[in-house]
Motif scaffolding. Structure first.
Motif, short mmCIF file in Angstrom:
data_model
loop_
_atom_site.label_atom_id
_atom_site.label_comp_id
_atom_site.label_asym_id
_atom_site.label_seq_id
_atom_site.Cartn_x
_atom_site.Cartn_y
_atom_site.Cartn_z
N GLU A 80 -4.03 3.91 17.14
CA GLU A 80 -2.98 3.17 17.82
C GLU A 80 -2.60 1.97 16.95
O GLU A 80 -3.47 1.30 16.41
CB GLU A 80 -3.51 2.69 19.16
CG GLU A 80 -2.43 2.10 20.01
CD GLU A 80 -2.97 1.82 21.41
OE1 GLU A 80 -2.44 2.39 22.35
OE2 GLU A 80 -3.94 1.06 21.52
N CYS A 81 -1.32 1.74 16.82
CA CYS A 81 -0.84 0.67 15.95
C CYS A 81 -1.41 -0.68 16.42
O CYS A 81 -1.21 -1.06 17.57
CB CYS A 81 0.68 0.63 15.96
SG CYS A 81 1.35 -0.70 14.96
N PHE A 82 -2.12 -1.36 15.51
CA PHE A 82 -2.74 -2.62 15.92
C PHE A 82 -1.76 -3.78 15.81
O PHE A 82 -2.06 -4.88 16.25
CB PHE A 82 -4.00 -2.90 15.11
CG PHE A 82 -3.81 -2.76 13.64
CD1 PHE A 82 -3.26 -3.78 12.90
CD2 PHE A 82 -4.17 -1.58 13.00
CE1 PHE A 82 -3.06 -3.62 11.54
CE2 PHE A 82 -3.98 -1.42 11.64
CZ PHE A 82 -3.42 -2.46 10.90
N VAL A 83 -0.61 -3.52 15.21
CA VAL A 83 0.38 -4.58 15.12
C VAL A 83 1.09 -4.75 16.47
O VAL A 83 1.23 -5.84 16.99
CB VAL A 83 1.41 -4.28 14.01
CG1 VAL A 83 2.50 -5.33 13.96
CG2 VAL A 83 0.72 -4.17 12.65
N CYS A 84 1.48 -3.61 17.05
CA CYS A 84 2.27 -3.68 18.29
C CYS A 84 1.49 -3.16 19.49
O CYS A 84 2.04 -3.04 20.58
CB CYS A 84 3.54 -2.87 18.12
SG CYS A 84 3.20 -1.13 17.82
N ALA A 85 0.21 -2.83 19.28
CA ALA A 85 -0.62 -2.26 20.35
C ALA A 85 0.04 -1.03 20.96
O ALA A 85 -0.03 -0.81 22.16
CB ALA A 85 -0.94 -3.31 21.41
N LYS A 116 3.22 -0.25 21.18
CA LYS A 116 4.56 -0.39 21.77
C LYS A 116 5.66 0.11 20.84
O LYS A 116 6.75 0.42 21.29
CB LYS A 116 4.83 -1.85 22.13
CG LYS A 116 3.98 -2.34 23.30
CD LYS A 116 4.46 -3.71 23.75
CE LYS A 116 3.72 -4.17 24.99
NZ LYS A 116 2.30 -4.47 24.73
N GLY A 117 5.35 0.16 19.56
CA GLY A 117 6.36 0.58 18.59
C GLY A 117 6.87 -0.61 17.80
O GLY A 117 7.32 -1.59 18.38
N CYS A 118 6.74 -0.53 16.48
CA CYS A 118 7.21 -1.62 15.63
C CYS A 118 7.57 -1.04 14.27
O CYS A 118 7.50 0.17 14.07
CB CYS A 118 6.14 -2.70 15.51
SG CYS A 118 4.70 -2.18 14.55
N SER A 119 7.93 -1.92 13.35
CA SER A 119 8.36 -1.41 12.05
C SER A 119 7.18 -0.83 11.27
O SER A 119 7.35 0.08 10.47
CB SER A 119 9.04 -2.52 11.25
OG SER A 119 8.11 -3.55 10.97
N VAL A 120 5.98 -1.38 11.48
CA VAL A 120 4.82 -0.89 10.73
C VAL A 120 4.52 0.57 11.09
O VAL A 120 4.29 1.40 10.23
CB VAL A 120 3.58 -1.79 10.98
CG1 VAL A 120 2.35 -1.23 10.28
CG2 VAL A 120 3.85 -3.21 10.50
N CYS A 121 4.56 0.87 12.38
CA CYS A 121 4.26 2.24 12.81
C CYS A 121 5.53 3.07 12.93
O CYS A 121 5.51 4.16 13.48
CB CYS A 121 3.50 2.23 14.13
SG CYS A 121 4.36 1.40 15.48
N LYS A 122 6.62 2.57 12.42
CA LYS A 122 7.92 3.24 12.49
C LYS A 122 8.22 3.66 13.93
O LYS A 122 8.56 4.79 14.21
CB LYS A 122 7.97 4.43 11.54
CG LYS A 122 7.81 4.01 10.09
CD LYS A 122 8.32 5.12 9.15
CE LYS A 122 7.78 4.94 7.76
NZ LYS A 122 6.52 5.69 7.54
ZN ZN Z 1 3.46 -0.66 15.71
#
Ligand code: ZN
Lengths: 374, 845
Positions: free
Chosen positions: A297-302, A304-310
């Protein structure tokens, strides 16, 4: 300390006697002149003490009022020549005066010292907002740091580091890994070929699987294979011709897909945090079956979806699978008895995720403005 | 592969939300990269959105099917028309410039109304006139005196494709007034197909996977239209020269097809799949390929007959002959070799089998009679052909990964029907079918224990069989044993142990990877040992960092020219001594490095304007080819380079000292000391990149470890360095590691006080300091615990040709307190020895 002629009360509370002629008045018709002179001198001395404000003046004051030639000391010296009935009273008075002066001097000396210290400290004040002097400092390349973290985590789980060469034979890089020439899977790697027959720059650390298995068969294997790999690419912010990979393999008689999940989840929990969510997606690698990709799970946005996890909420972190029977066999293990898993990850990708590095070229670019940040 | 949801629903009922479908596909191994909504309602933005979702929804209130009843000229503009349109309610006038309405302009009320996609006032859609996809809202406006507030749409405006030549003309059965989303709302799933799942580069394949996990029935399309023509017998013959290359070849025939436009829904589906609609004939072959996964090829039957001089054409498949050529329909003349497979007739090559058709027998606009090929080809040959020719075609993509020969007849039959439905004509009865080499679809035997051993879970045999049956395996259950017969649709299942692994993967995939519980490794831990090479290497890095150096990691690919910069004599480096790439990606990265130092020096050069002090090191392999050995040696090296100021300047101190030879020597001495290496010496030496007077070779116990020195001034000129001196060192890391002791002994802290003494000696300037120090140490023996040179002086005071060396010495007795007399005696002994051996004089202040 002179002998305590004045007795205990006087010593403890000299100020009671200071400037109170009334006390004597109660007993006598008239105060002897020498005593009142002593008392006058005492009052004068105490008054002048408040004007004294440095070390030198303190010395002078001591000399004037408590020195050998001072009135009090001279009074003591002359006691023998005084009339007998006077001696006790005079001695007592002189003692009280001396006591009073000494106590006052001690107190005042402390005060002067304090004041001097305060001045000194004030004058020494620096601008603490000025920058500190930078010591000469070295640093480890970020990829050494991330590699060490990976090594340490796997070491805790009993995996040792096993290194194999960068320049490999086609046999080890492909054939023994169940990737014959013209196999559709060859499309997965854009290979650098070396002049000479069947030599390539390794496209992955997987040839190390065969090396490690062949060296250990039929004993169980639990190693990680780190190293530089190469792919024919145009260098860009997203792709590099040279990149690190760390491969993980475990071979034994009782190793299952569940064990692979447990081990790899253990790794990502240690790398990120204990609560990180993961998932396995079916994938394809010629040397494993079943094959999977592990997402965290993307640890940047937990998630939610962000640019790191596209905006997917998931980050691809490693590829893995149960070692293909043909590969086990090539490594010297009977696939009917032995099983094992393999996983591979990209330390540069991990760094990019952890530090939000947007350009993969930074790693081998070695700009001090980049390196200095780690 | 782009999967249209609408199209997929032809084969399976889907009641999943857009995102759930994407999740399901991804968990099947069909990773969804993007969902492009084309008209359906866009999913609500939620907290967790796992997929990239793009596209446009068509709200029912705004987008409807409408009909144009009359196309009228615009009073003031030739390029515009006024349409009398009905949107299911009122009659309206809509302004448009669509060129595909011009033929209807001014011909009065239309007998057959034109069905169109109509967007009402306030609709949000893509601006067709702007590049890319930019949203715009329809507003009331006056164009050339006519009020406009709504529009008839192109595909681009609706987000279907980038087609903006004209407006969409819907099929005539489109119900006027129906919300457009209900009529043709869709979503396109961009799915990446794994190499072993090429069977799923097809709509039916994807539907089959979904059927396996959702349990919904799969509707496999079959030819349903009866032939309306004579039998194909005698119309064409097939000759397969090598069944290994061409296990099956099927031909069907249809005559008198009209190559008109396909129905709009077909065109839309093709465009959403990324293909360009041409006409009913070509579209049918592409449509059926996307539907079944079987690439098809249409020949112009008349051309073939002509080439056969009016006789029955014979199709021959064979390997190409060396020197043979074919011009493919992309008009490229291609030289062939025996790996390429050709479809020919008696007159010559017709097509590059499985990859691309030939120009000569291509379908032309006037083609009416079609000989339809469905064949299967050896994937290795197709792969060789496509990769050698860098030819990417939809057919080549599929054949190079393996298409099951059983699909050929099914797809040909379906395609004949599609051509007939979309273009009319006469379908000949039967097929010409040569099938010399049907594949052996493996039978795999698998037990509950096999599954448990691989996956760690117990799945009952009946459940194993159930999962496999959903993937069309034929299964027999016998106790804990399942015998599974691979269905004739896939080539990725092997036999024996490999087959077991293949089948277990299918079981795990459908069971779901995420449903398999995680466990801890319970197997025996292998024998453990140490890893000195790595441990020492990491320790060396830490020591150097502590000594103020920054680690770098450089490219291991370089060029001979780049490395030659560092060699004083440029011919020194022989090209034969490099590992060279056959296919470098760039000339500056064409060989594997021979010099780590050259790489580190490049880093130094690159950073020289960025910092006043630079000190770098790198540890890594160099690559040394060895004659008669397939693979090169990869010895590891340590390279160091420094330049600039010795310390950092601060706001109150301007650092003037520049890093020089002795700073680097200090670093290396510190390193060797920290590694507990004894008997270290530095001896004057020469190195091609180093200043001849400032270069030393490092020895440990008589073993050479490498060199350090100042960069040779002549070499330095080739670099963009500032004036400061550059110092560098090259160390044999493998040697260093091998000499580094695993353990070392510590010494006790002395109980008796040390005695400190300074002496200053005058010696001839050419006496090496190390010689003097060695003599002091030898003479001092055990009693002398430390010697430290703290001053070197030369000048008039002591006479020319002389230098003064000042040492502080520490005498450390172990068992008593040293007396003054003892100290003097020791000192005198040292001085006398120095007088005798190097003519030293005591310097008195
Ligand atoms: Zn993310």
């Amino acid at each position: 300390m002179p002998a305590n002629v004045g007795g205990t009360t006087g010593n403890k509370c000299p100020s009671l006697f200071v400037g109170t002629g009334l006390f004597f008045g109660g007993f006598m018709e008239e105060k002897p002149k020498i005593i009142s002179e002593l008392e006058e001198t005492r009052d004068k001395a105490l008054a002048s003490l408040s004007q004294v404000n440095d070390e030198e003046a303190l010395q002078n004051w001591r000399r004037d009022y408590l020195g050998k030639a001072s009135q009090v000391m001279l009074t003591f010296a002359s006691l023998g020549q005084q009339p007998k009935d006077m001696r006790a009273l005079l001695g007592q008075t002189a003692n009280q005066v001396k006591q009073a002066l000494e106590v006052a001097l001690e107190e005042h000396t402390q005060r002067v010292k304090q004041t001097a210290l305060l001045h000194k400290v004030q004058s020494e004040q620096v601008d603490v907002t000025l920058p500190g002097r930078a010591p000469v400092q070295g640093g480890l390349h970020p990829q050494t740091q991330v590699m060490r973290r990976i090594f340490a985590i796997f070491a805790e789980m009993g995996f040792q580091v096993y290194r194999t060469p960068d320049v490999e034979s086609d046999l080890y890089n492909f054939e023994l890994l169940n990737i014959p020439a013209y196999h559709p899977a060859r499309d997965m790697w854009d290979t650098f070929h070396v002049e000479g027959e069947g030599v390539v720059l390794r496209t992955h650390t997987s040839p190390g699987q065969i090396h490690a298995m062949r060296q250990n068969a039929p004993k169980p294997v639990r190693v990680i294979l780190p190293g530089m790999c190469y792919r024919y690419e145009q260098i860009s912010a997203r792709s590099e011709i040279q990149f690190n990979q760390v491969e993980v393999i475990a071979v034994g008689k009782n190793i299952t897909f569940g064990d692979m999940k447990g081990t790899l989840n253990g790794f990502v929990r240690r790398l990120f945090n204990a609560d990180v969510r993961t998932r396995l997606r079916p994938s394809y690698f010629p040397f494993t079956e079943p094959s999977a990709e592990m997402d965290v799970e993307c640890f940047v946005c937990a998630g939610k979806g962000c640019s790191v996890c596209k905006s997917s909420g998931w980050l691809e972190i490693l590829g893995c699978g149960m070692i293909h029977p043909a590969v086990l066999e090539n490594g010297g293990y009977d696939p009917r008895v032995f099983s094992g898993f393999a996983a591979g990850m990209g330390p540069e990708r991990i760094s990019m995720l952890l530090h939000k590095i947007e350009d993969i070229r930074y790693f081998w670019g070695n700009d001090v403005r980049f390196l200095g940040q780690f | 592969m782009k999967i249209s949801l609408n199209w997929l629903k032809d084969y399976i009922d889907i009641d999943l939300s857009l995102e759930d479908l994407a999740r399901t596909l991804t968990m099947l191994g069909l990773e969804v990269e993007e969902i492009r909504v084309v008209g359906l309602e866009l999913p609500q933005k939620s907290d967790r959105s796992e997929f990239k979702i793009t596209g446009l929804g068509w709200p029912s209130d705004y987008f409807v099917v409408a009909q144009i009843d009359e196309v009228m000229p615009h009073p003031d503009a030739d390029r515009l028309t006024l349409c009398r349109l009905n949107d299911g309610g009122a009659d309206l006038i809509v302004l448009t410039g669509a060129p595909n309405l011009f033929p209807y302009k001014g011909i009065g009320p239309l007998v057959k109304p034109i069905k169109v996609a109509y967007a009402r006032e306030g609709s949000v859609l893509y601006d067709g006139h702007k590049p890319g996809y930019e949203l715009t809202k329809l507003k009331r406006a006056k164009i050339r005196g006519v009020e406009s507030f709504s529009m008839v749409c192109s595909e681009k405006e609706l987000g279907i494709s980038d087609e903006h030549e004209g407006i969409i003309i819907l099929d005539s059965d489109a119900p006027t007034g129906m919300p457009l989303a209900q009529y043709m709302g869709d979503a396109v799933y961009e799915v990446s197909i794994l190499p072993n799942m090429i069977r799923d580069a097809s709509m039916v394949g994807v539907a089959r996977e979904l059927s396996a996990v959702t349990g919904k029935a799969l509707r496999v399309p079959q030819r349903s239209v009866k032939s309306n023509g004579p039998n194909i017998a005698g119309k064409a013959a097939i000759e397969i020269r090598d069944p290994q290359l061409n296990p099956r070849f099927v031909l069907g025939l249809i005559e008198a097809v009209t190559p008109r436009e396909s129905p709009y829904w077909v065109q839309r589906r093709l465009r959403m799949a990324g293909m360009r609609p041409i006409n009913a004939i070509v579209d049918a072959t592409n449509y059926v390929m996307l539907e079944t996964g079987q690439p098809l090829h249409a020949f112009d039957y008349d051309v073939l007959k002509e080439r056969a001089n009016g006789e029955r054409p014979t199709i021959i498949t064979r390997p190409a002959v060396e020197g043979e050529t074919i011009t493919t329909l992309d008009e490229v003349r291609r030289n062939l070799d025996p790996n390429d497979i050709l479809v020919t007739d008696t007159a010559g090559p017709l097509s590059l089998a499985g990859v691309m058709g030939g120009l000569e027998s291509e379908i032309r606009p006037e083609t009416r009679n079609i000989l339809l090929e469905g064949a299967s080809w050896n994937f290795i040959n197709v792969r060789k052909t496509t990769s050698r020719m860098h030819l990417n075609s939809e057919a080549g993509y599929r054949f190079a990964r393996g298409v099951h020969p059983a699909l050929a007849s099914w797809a040909v039959e379906l395609c004949l029907q599609r051509m007939y439905e979309w273009g009319g004509g006469q379908i000949y009865e039967g097929l010409v079918d040569k099938y010399p080499l049907p594949p052996q679809d493996p039978q795999v035997e698998i037990t509950v224990a096999d599954v448990k051993r691989k996956l760690g879970i117990t799945i009952p045999a009946t459940e194993i069989a159930d999962i496999l049956r959903r993937l069309e395996f034929k299964c027999q259950v016998d106790g804990d044993r399942v015998v599974a017969q691979t269905p004739p649709i896939r080539l990725d299942i092997g036999s024996g142990e490999v087959g077991k692994a293949d089948v277990i993967e299918e079981i795990a995939r459908i069971y779901s990877y995420n449903a398999i519980p995680e466990t801890d490794l319970g197997d025996d831990l292998p024998p453990q040992g140490n890893n000195l090479a790595l441990d020492h290497e990491e320790k060396i890095k830490d020591i150097l960092v502590g000594l103020g150096l920054q680690e770098v990691i450089t490219y291991r690919l370089t060029s001979i020219e780049r490395e030659n910069r560092l060699a004083l004599d440029r011919n020194e480096l022989n090209p034969q001594s490099y590992v060279k790439l056959r296919n470098p990606s760039a000339p500056e990265r064409a060989v594997m490095r021979r010099s780590l130092l050259a790489s580190v020096l490049e880093v130094l050069e690159k950073n020289v304007h960025l910092s006043e002090r630079l000190a770098f090191f790198e540890i890594g392999p160099i690559f040394v080819p060895i004659k008669g050995q397939q693979l090169p040696n990869e010895p590891r090296q340590l390279a160091l380079a420094m330049t600039g100021k010795r310390h950092n300047s601060a706001w109150d101190v301007v650092e003037k000292g520049q890093l020089d030879f002795f700073d680097l020597k200090g670093v290396l001495s510190g390193l060797l000391e920290s590694l507990h290496l004894l008997n270290v010496s530095f001896e004057p030496a020469s190195h091609p990149a180093m200043h001849p007077g400032k270069c030393a070779q490092i020895f440990v116990n008589g073993n050479s470890l490498g060199y350090l020195g100042e960069l040779h001034p002549q070499v330095k000129e080739r670099y963009d360095f500032l004036s400061a001196c550059v110092v560098l060192a090259e160390i044999d890391l493998d040697k260093l590691v091998s000499l580094t002791p695993l353990w070392f002994e510590s010494a006790p802290v002395p109980l008796f006080p040390p005695v400190l003494e300074d002496i200053a000696l005058i010696v001839d300037a050419n006496i090496p300091a190390e010689r003097v120090e060695t003599l002091i140490r030898q003479t001092g023996g055990k009693m002398l615990s430390a010697v430290h040179l703290f001053d070197v002086y030369s000048g008039e005071k002591i006479g020319t040709g002389k230098k003064s060396l000042a040492y502080s010495m520490t005498y450390q007795p172990q068992d008593h307190t040293m007396t003054a007399a003892e100290a003097t005696a020791l000192r005198n002994k040292i001085v006398r020895r120095l007088e005798r051996e190097v003519g030293a004089q005591l310097r008195d202040e």
